[in-house]
Enzyme design. Structure first.
Site, short mmCIF file in Angstrom:
data_model
loop_
_atom_site.label_atom_id
_atom_site.label_comp_id
_atom_site.label_asym_id
_atom_site.label_seq_id
_atom_site.Cartn_x
_atom_site.Cartn_y
_atom_site.Cartn_z
N THR A 192 0.83 -1.21 0.00
CA THR A 192 0.00 0.00 0.00
C THR A 192 0.86 1.26 0.00
OG1 THR A 192 -1.65 -1.34 1.13
CG2 THR A 192 -2.05 0.99 1.08
N VAL B 193 0.69 -16.61 -0.97
CA VAL B 193 0.84 -17.52 0.17
C VAL B 193 -0.54 -17.98 0.64
CG1 VAL B 193 1.56 -17.67 2.59
CG2 VAL B 193 3.05 -16.60 0.89
N HIS C 251 -2.41 9.05 9.73
CA HIS C 251 -2.33 8.13 8.59
C HIS C 251 -1.18 7.17 8.92
CE1 HIS C 251 -4.98 10.66 5.90
NE2 HIS C 251 -4.88 11.34 7.03
N PRO C 252 -1.37 5.88 8.64
CA PRO C 252 -0.51 4.91 9.35
C PRO C 252 0.80 4.48 8.70
CG PRO C 252 -2.41 3.81 8.40
CD PRO C 252 -2.51 5.23 7.99
N GLN C 253 1.18 5.04 7.54
CA GLN C 253 2.37 4.45 6.92
C GLN C 253 3.63 4.59 7.78
OE1 GLN C 253 3.96 6.03 3.27
NE2 GLN C 253 3.04 8.04 3.55
N TRP D 69 -9.13 3.49 4.40
CA TRP D 69 -8.19 2.41 4.04
C TRP D 69 -7.08 2.22 5.08
CZ3 TRP D 69 -8.08 6.73 0.37
CH2 TRP D 69 -9.11 6.70 -0.55
N HIS D 70 -7.42 2.37 6.34
CA HIS D 70 -6.39 2.31 7.39
C HIS D 70 -6.71 1.23 8.43
CE1 HIS D 70 -5.44 6.93 6.82
NE2 HIS D 70 -5.01 6.19 5.81
#
Ligand code: FAD
EC number: 1.1.99.29
Length: 606
Positions: A98, A243, A584-586, A540-541
């Site tokens: 992402t 996977v 925002h989590p990046q 989207w977090h």
């Protein structure tokens, strides 16, 4: 020689196998491979997507959304409190994950939100520690004099990394609307934050972006962490490798279980790679719980229903799901006060000119999102906010008495209430998008728009994500249970009113022609609620689906990110975040990737 064939990937055991070449996964893989004596294999379900302008050129927000080449494009189940909508949850597929699709906002959380991880039973997860690892992941390029001249950007180098893999800077292109946003939010009583990267983000400020100022392209985990180390002989990558599960050695008494291999499919054929030391699961908050369940790890009833033999009983797998949500207000701008907004890119001639300018490091294609403001709920309407929090507390008290809350949830909710009551800690976020936000309205050619997003970042509602069949390629069942708690909707109503007030406040007021979304007919609280449900989007977090918590409190991993009941399986992606952060989590994903590598190194040196 990192890009290898499937035969090379499977002919020998690897010391470490990383599942998912996304944001945290590549950070972990590259850090682990710093030690030349170990071998590391990354298995990524998507493509390599090298040098792809659709990914790397900024300014084209949302260009890859919904495109199956880049986006998993998950869907939630029908959300009964949101008009039965099935909502899209985009996530990056391919190297970079992402970080190769996001909107470039480089934001660090408030210190209190990270300290909450430690308060919930995770020693060592606090702001001071976060700061150290976060600095390790970035190289901050201070803005040019030209940029600071256009829009005052202040920063404190003490809080910034200067030699990490992700390139971070301030966009050289500012939208005229950014200045208006800043002045308007200050006029509405918000603080001006001098440096939002030191743990205090309360107020209005200009955000950095994961942009490389050398050529104004995206800096992701792929081109930040992986590509500069592409020649490492001990680091291997196989793309198009989906996977399905990890293989657990048979149970021996009460001992924790050992993962001996990872099963994946490549071009329709199933393969197994053997693992000598550890597996790092970094498939993101949506796929990681699914892979655990397909491996027999999770709630026995859920696993048995898949036709899989339950192996490790972990009630927290796929639970405690928390998601940021937002609403957008769109207004049309007065042509008498022209602004160069992103809407101009609808004109093919303008877009071609903008591309030529990008090559020179100029124009809208060098821009990122810049204008952010964070503030406590109290700042909107003190009386209303107290009423909302008191009501929530009564509900939680009653739920405690009835004993209906999931293990560990009571502690989280009490902490959330104390954060909501804290007048210094921000709960709300508003951002400016210089144009019609993608997908919200049909912009008319020749007109300019401005969008203001109101974000709910400390949700009370909790959802779940579970595998729904034994096919690893099928999407899991996603149920965020939006607005299960009334508090979330009530906060958003207040938030919407604050954002709307911005249009009535100078200097933004003078440049707004009219409100397009929701429009002037939406006035009463019930009309606002209806609009919010119709317009609501995911940010989207998603976090929490493999929470880092004590096992008895619904935890899936311990503070060293090891899955309970296993000897050598860790999780490194944002699924481990136990309580959502107001950011925002990046940057947090990178911290998680950096930290897992250190935990593994420390354990192997023992
Ligand atoms: C449209 C959008 C805009 C955003 N904007 C911002 C922003 O501006 N700022 C910000 O801070 N955050 C933003 N985010 C969020 C942020 O980028 C993510 O939260 C973060 O990158 C997640 O990192 P992760 O490591 O947890 O997962 P990811 O980066 O998603 O990595 C997971 C990886 O695992 C792979 N994978 C999944 N399943 C399998 C499998 N079975 N086998 C092998 N590989 C698999 C995926 O393909 C992916 O590469 C945005 C997100 C989106 C979707």
């Amino acid at each position: 020689m990192p890009f290898i064939s499937v035969e090379e990937a499977t002919h020998k055991p690897y010391d470490f196998v990383v599942i998912g070449g996304g944001t945290a996964g590549l950070a972990a893989a590259v850090r682990l491979s710093e030690s030349p004596s170990v071998t590391v294999l990354v298995l990524e379900a998507g493509r390599a997507n090298l040098d792809d302008p659709k990914i790397n050129i900024p300014g084209q927000f949302g260009a890859t959304l919904g495109d199956p080449e880049y986006d998993w494009a998950f869907f939630t189940v029908k959300q009964e409190n949101v008009n039965n909508r099935e909502m899209i949850w985009s996530r990056g597929k391919g190297l970079g994950g992402t970080s190769a699709m996001n909107f470039y906002a480089w934001i660090k959380p408030p210190a209190e939100d990270i300290n909450a991880f430690e308060q919930l039973g995770n020693p060592g997860w606090n702001w001071e520690d976060f700061k150290k690892y976060s600095k390790r992941s970035e190289t901050f390029h201070p803005p040019t004099e030209e940029a600071t001249g256009t829009l005052a950007h202040t920063y404190n180098l003490e809080h910034r990394g200067m030699s990490g893999p992700v390139q971070v800077t301030i966009s050289s292109y500012f939208h005229t609307l950014d200045t208006l946003f800043k002045e308007t939010t200050v006029n509405m009583g918000l603080n001006t934050v001098q440096d939002p990267y030191g743990g205090d983000i309360n107020g209005t400020w200009i955000a950095s972006a994961n942009l490389n100022p050398k050529d104004w392209t995206r800096s992701s985990s792929a081109n930040g962490y992986l590509f500069p180390n592409i020649e490492r002989p001990n680091l291997s990558v196989l793309t198009d490798a989906m996977v399905s599960r990890v293989i657990l050695e048979p149970k021996e008494g009460e001992q924790d279980r050992t993962v001996s291999g990872v099963e994946f499919s490549y071009k329709g054929i199933t393969y197994l790679v053997k693992v000598a030391k550890e597996v790092v699961l970094s498939a993101g908050a949506i796929k990681s719980p699914q892979i655990l369940e397909l491996s027999g790890i999770g709630q026995p009833a859920v696993i048995a229903a898949l036709g899989v033999e339950p192996q490790i009983n972990l009630s927290g797998v796929g639970e405690n799901v928390q998601e940021h949500i937002f609403n957008t207000l769109v207004c049309e701008l007065d042509p008498a006060t022209p602004h160069e907004t992103l809407d101009l890119l609808l004109d093919p001639e303008y877009a071609v000119k903008a591309q030529a300018l990008h090559a020179l490091g100029q124009g809208v294609y060098t821009s990122s999102l810049t204008s952010f403001a964070y503030f406590p709920l109290h700042q909107i309407d003190f009386k209303e906010s107290i009423a909302i929090i008191d009501k929530l507390e009564k509900v939680v008290d009653a739920q405690e008495k009835q004993g209906v809350l999931a293990p560990g949830l009571l502690e989280q909710l009490r902490l959330q209430i104390s954060i909501l009551r804290d007048e210094r800690v921000p709960d709300c976020e508003v951002i400016l998008y210089p144009g019609a936000f993608p997908g919200k309205i049909s912009p008319e050619l020749g007109k300019s728009y401005c969008s203001l997003g109101s974000f709910l970042n400390h949700p009370i509602s909790r959802g779940s994500i579970h595998a729904q069949n034994s096919d690893p390629a099928s999407h899991p069942k996603i149920d965020p249970r939006y607005f299960e708690s009334d508090t979330d909707l009530e906060i958003l109503v207040q938030h919407f009113k604050f954002t709307r007030k911005m249009l009535e406040t100078e200097p933004l007021k003078s440049t707004v022609l009219c409100e397009v979304l929701p429009g002037p007919k939406c006035q009463t609280d019930s009309q606002i609620k209806e609009f919010l449900k119709k317009d609501l989007s995911s940010t989207w977090h998603t976090v929490g689906s493999c929470s880092m918590l004590p096992r008895k409190k619904g935890g899936v991993v311990d503070p060293q990110l090891k899955v309970y009941g296993t000897k050598n399986l860790r999780i490194a992606d944002i699924s481990i975040i136990p309580l959502h952060i107001n950011a925002h989590p990046q940057t947090t994903a990178y911290v998680i990737g950096e930290k897992v590598a250190v935990f593994i190194k420390v354990d192997s040196d023992k």
